[in-house]
Enzyme design. Structure first.
Site, mmCIF file in Angstrom:
data_model
loop_
_atom_site.group_PDB
_atom_site.id
_atom_site.type_symbol
_atom_site.label_atom_id
_atom_site.label_comp_id
_atom_site.label_asym_id
_atom_site.label_seq_id
_atom_site.Cartn_x
_atom_site.Cartn_y
_atom_site.Cartn_z
ATOM 1 N N GLY A 169 -1.265 3.685 -8.746
ATOM 2 C CA GLY A 169 -2.022 4.459 -8.119
ATOM 3 C C GLY A 169 -2.726 5.618 -9.017
ATOM 4 O O GLY A 169 -2.783 5.328 -10.187
ATOM 5 N N GLY A 170 -3.063 6.510 -8.245
ATOM 6 C CA GLY A 170 -3.309 7.841 -9.028
ATOM 7 C C GLY A 170 -2.500 8.344 -10.224
ATOM 8 O O GLY A 170 -3.022 9.062 -10.955
ATOM 9 N N GLY A 404 -28.070 3.575 -38.594
ATOM 10 C CA GLY A 404 -27.407 4.617 -37.913
ATOM 11 C C GLY A 404 -26.053 4.920 -38.142
ATOM 12 O O GLY A 404 -25.629 5.887 -38.014
ATOM 13 N N ALA A 405 -25.382 3.983 -38.331
ATOM 14 C CA ALA A 405 -24.127 3.790 -38.790
ATOM 15 C C ALA A 405 -23.525 4.499 -40.037
ATOM 16 O O ALA A 405 -22.290 5.496 -40.147
ATOM 17 C CB ALA A 405 -23.260 2.498 -38.748
HETATM 18 C C1 HXC Z 1 9.651 6.361 -1.945
HETATM 19 C C2 HXC Z 1 10.223 4.462 -3.092
HETATM 20 C C3 HXC Z 1 8.972 4.329 -3.537
HETATM 21 C C4 HXC Z 1 8.002 5.397 -3.166
HETATM 22 C C5 HXC Z 1 9.921 2.854 -4.451
HETATM 23 N N1 HXC Z 1 10.833 3.362 -3.566
HETATM 24 N N2 HXC Z 1 8.839 3.414 -4.463
HETATM 25 N N3 HXC Z 1 10.570 5.580 -2.367
HETATM 26 N N4 HXC Z 1 8.418 6.327 -2.294
HETATM 27 N N5 HXC Z 1 6.687 5.305 -3.595
HETATM 28 C C6 HXC Z 1 12.312 3.144 -3.689
HETATM 29 C C7 HXC Z 1 12.531 1.887 -2.549
HETATM 30 O O1 HXC Z 1 12.510 2.221 -1.199
HETATM 31 C C8 HXC Z 1 13.861 1.376 -3.241
HETATM 32 O O2 HXC Z 1 15.027 2.389 -2.397
HETATM 33 C C9 HXC Z 1 13.905 2.099 -4.705
HETATM 34 O O3 HXC Z 1 12.748 3.052 -4.806
HETATM 35 C C10 HXC Z 1 13.613 0.844 -5.501
HETATM 36 O O4 HXC Z 1 12.296 0.080 -5.151
HETATM 37 P P1 HXC Z 1 12.209 -1.381 -5.104
HETATM 38 O O5 HXC Z 1 11.205 -1.738 -4.198
HETATM 39 O O6 HXC Z 1 13.661 -2.102 -4.471
HETATM 40 O O7 HXC Z 1 12.227 -1.831 -6.539
HETATM 41 P P2 HXC Z 1 11.542 -2.812 -7.007
HETATM 42 O O8 HXC Z 1 11.474 -4.300 -6.516
HETATM 43 O O9 HXC Z 1 11.785 -2.937 -8.770
HETATM 44 O O10 HXC Z 1 9.932 -2.592 -6.959
HETATM 45 C C11 HXC Z 1 9.512 -1.383 -7.532
HETATM 46 C C12 HXC Z 1 7.776 -1.004 -7.020
HETATM 47 C C13 HXC Z 1 7.974 -1.041 -5.399
HETATM 48 C C14 HXC Z 1 7.175 -1.895 -7.336
HETATM 49 C C15 HXC Z 1 7.546 0.271 -7.467
HETATM 50 O O11 HXC Z 1 9.242 -0.290 -5.069
HETATM 51 C C16 HXC Z 1 6.795 -0.681 -4.745
HETATM 52 O O12 HXC Z 1 5.678 -1.195 -4.795
HETATM 53 N N6 HXC Z 1 7.087 0.802 -4.371
HETATM 54 C C17 HXC Z 1 5.643 1.246 -3.704
HETATM 55 C C18 HXC Z 1 4.656 1.786 -4.580
HETATM 56 C C19 HXC Z 1 3.404 2.607 -3.899
HETATM 57 O O13 HXC Z 1 2.816 1.914 -3.322
HETATM 58 N N7 HXC Z 1 3.410 3.818 -4.215
HETATM 59 C C20 HXC Z 1 2.426 4.495 -3.961
HETATM 60 C C21 HXC Z 1 1.312 4.379 -4.693
HETATM 61 S S1 HXC Z 1 -0.184 5.359 -4.489
HETATM 62 P P3 HXC Z 1 16.377 1.806 -2.362
HETATM 63 O O14 HXC Z 1 16.806 2.847 -1.450
HETATM 64 O O15 HXC Z 1 16.460 0.495 -1.760
HETATM 65 O O16 HXC Z 1 16.832 2.005 -3.729
HETATM 66 C C22 HXC Z 1 0.379 6.669 -5.232
HETATM 67 C C23 HXC Z 1 -0.639 7.748 -5.196
HETATM 68 C C24 HXC Z 1 -0.726 8.501 -6.238
HETATM 69 O O17 HXC Z 1 1.082 6.794 -5.981
HETATM 70 C C25 HXC Z 1 -1.865 9.526 -5.985
HETATM 71 C C26 HXC Z 1 -1.774 10.539 -6.970
HETATM 72 C C27 HXC Z 1 -3.333 11.209 -7.034
#
Ligand code: HXC
Length: 514
Positions: A169-170, A404-405
């Site tokens: 993401g961002g 030019g290089a």
């Molecule tokens: C809160 C989160 C989290 C999140 C993971 N966890 N991502 N909690 N917010 N964004 C937690 C899970 O609930 C889990 O908790 C633990 O972290 C580990 O995650 P798993 O899924 O079990 O691990 P894994 O299988 O290794 O997968 C990792 C992952 C996946 C690929 C990162 O968790 C995932 O896809 N997370 C969401 C990613 C996402 O969409 N983020 C937002 C992106 S947008 P427990 O309690 O079970 O340990 C963004 C915008 C930013 O970030 C913008 C900035 C401008």
């Protein structure tokens, strides 16, 4: 008092456990270190001072008030690398997947502010699931607070990002603004939208690794400067990279102790250029001969391989090297090579690292692909970067300097301080054959034997321009030198330029053709 001290000890113990033993085990089972282990390997032993160990999140939605971990998913503080102060944040994937909450962001911002205020490098060890989903927009705001600080710190202190887990993401934009990115193969990835969104929008099926793994970003996109086999390699690269840099833009990189017996001539260089001007050779051979032994650290090694950039030491002092690579696409300048080199030049200029350019370039790459993708704008970036650089700048023309290089590759006309040429240099508008075909077109086409005529005219043109002497007569080249004496010449010339002061015209900032 004893009770109070033991309460403190309990809290520290709890913080050190992050998201708990089971999640630490899971982290290890993926071949990843924990946030604290990474800091342990990065910093000099015993030097780490943690800031904000007991910070917890403030979220109350979704029952979050019942789930709090001291530190809130990021370990922050300062310490030393080889005795030099650095600031570090290290995201803890065992706590909510290292996701960024309001307080997690505040902790990072606090050390960014300290790093900027006190003029020391910032190192981010990234391992995060992105925005803390339970916190919504508050988390997005936290990211923006970090991005803003990355920009304010840009060019003031070195900023390095090691990606050691997901970065999506961002969130990718903080590392993207920093000076160098290092990714770990197979356990880290970076993308703006992940494979499932890609599939929905474009119907492409792609794995995370293929879409945004270390190999992809090191070879295809150029997003990462280094792809490292494992986390320890990434950490060691961070340390080595830092060794070439000063603490901040007001300082010079520290010089290493140096044994001057290395100053001697390098006879191997007299043999490096092939007899046939169209035959390739690896410019890294030249770099290895010129720099102090084993000092070269190549940046962006597997991206835009037609140009080689990296840090080295010359008589113990840091230099940045930009070299055309005849062994790849004949060393032609294309879009990727231009942007790769321009970014490197600007980094060196930000941090007072003198520049050495090794030139062997047949020109810019022709073709619709390059023109339509903007070789004009992108090639101009390199021209701009060299022209505005105020660090000591030396060019050695090894062989071709065409079109030019010639101007772009740190020519005297755009502010280089010293330009040397080897006797093998060819400095002209273009290669002799192409030139003869244009300026003697009529004569060749009407000749009884056009092929013979072309060869004759080609030889005529080559006789005049396929050498360094026309440029030397004009002073565009300061000296034509034997290749074997190049290292000694460079050491002397960089010493001579050590106190260079150039001030570009006062302005708010330039407008580099982005
Ligand atoms: C809160 C989160 C989290 C999140 C993971 N966890 N991502 N909690 N917010 N964004 C937690 C899970 O609930 C889990 O908790 C633990 O972290 C580990 O995650 P798993 O899924 O079990 O691990 P894994 O299988 O290794 O997968 C990792 C992952 C996946 C690929 C990162 O968790 C995932 O896809 N997370 C969401 C990613 C996402 O969409 N983020 C937002 C992106 S947008 P427990 O309690 O079970 O340990 C963004 C915008 C930013 O970030 C913008 C900035 C401008």
């Amino acid at each position: 008092m004893d009770n109070k001290i033991s309460l403190l000890q309990d809290k520290i113990k709890e913080a050190h456990l992050g998201g708990g033993a089971a999640r630490i085990e899971s982290q290890h089972s993926k071949g990843k270190l924990t946030a604290r282990e990474r800091i342990h390997f990065l910093l000099d032993e015993g030097s780490f001072e943690e800031i904000g160990m007991l910070v917890t999140h403030r979220s109350t939605d979704f029952g979050m008030e019942t789930e709090k971990y001291p530190g809130d998913g990021v370990v922050t503080g300062y310490g030393n690398i080889n005795g030099r102060l650095v600031y570090v944040f290290s995201q803890d994937f065992t706590v909510f997947g290292g996701s960024l909450s309001e307080t997690h962001a505040e902790k990072i911002c606090k050390i960014m502010d300290l790093a900027l205020q006190n003029g020391a490098p910032l190192i981010g060890l990234n391992d995060s699931g992105g925005a803390r989903i339970q916190e919504g927009v508050v988390s997005l705001g936290g990211y923006a607070d970090i991005f803003y600080r990355n920009v304010q710190a840009s060019g003031v202190i070195p900023q390095l990002s090691a990606i050691m887990g997901p970065c999506a993401g961002g969130a990718v934009y903080s590392p993207a603004i920093t000076d160098f990115i290092l990714m770990v193969e197979h356990t880290s990835y970076m993308f703006v939208t992940g494979p499932s969104v890609v599939k929905t929008v474009t119907h492409e099926e792609v794995s995370s690794e293929e879409l945004g793994g270390a190999f992809t970003h090191a070879t295809k996109s150029g997003v990462t400067h280094f792809a490292c086999a494992n986390e320890l390699e990434a950490i060691n690269h961070v340390k080595r990279l830092l060794s070439f840099m000063p603490q901040n833009c007001e300082e010079r990189p520290a010089a290493l102790a140096y044994d001057s017996s290395q100053d001697e001539n390098r006879p191997l260089l007299d043999q490096v250029i092939p007899e046939n001007a169209n035959q390739p050779y690896d410019v890294r051979t030249v770099i290895e001969q010129l720099g102090d032994e084993d000092s070269f650290l190549e940046v962006h090694k597997d991206y835009a391989e037609n140009i080689v950039v990296g840090f080295a030491r010359l008589a113990g002092r840091s230099i940045g090297i930009v070299a055309n690579q005849p062994a790849y696409l004949a060393g032609v300048l294309d879009i990727n090579a231009s942007t790769k080199a321009a970014r490197f030049v600007r980094f060196c200029d930000c941090f007072n690292i003198p520049l050495l350019v090794l030139e062997d370039v047949p020109g810019f790459l022709p073709g619709t692909d390059q023109e339509w993708q903007g070789i004009i704008t992108n090639g101009a970036k390199l021209l701009y970067a060299f022209s505005e650089a105020t660090v000591p700048r030396i060019t050695v023309i090894l062989r071709k300097a065409y079109g030019g290089a010639y101007d772009v590759m740190n020519s005297k006309h755009i502010g280089a301080d010293m330009n040397y040429a080897w006797p093998s240099a060819e400095i002209a508008v273009m290669g002799a054959k192409g030139a003869a075909e244009i300026i003697f077109k009529k004569e060749i086409s009407t000749a009884a034997n056009p092929a013979e005529k072309l060869l004759e005219k080609e030889q005529l043109y080559a006789g005049i321009f396929a050498n360094p002497y026309r440029a030397a007569e004009r002073g565009f080249v300061d000296e034509v030198i034997r290749p074997s004496e190049t290292r000694v010449k460079l050491i002397k010339a960089f010493r001579m330029l050590e106190n260079k002061v150039v001030n570009n015209p006062r302005k708010k900032h330039g407008n580099i053709p982005l």
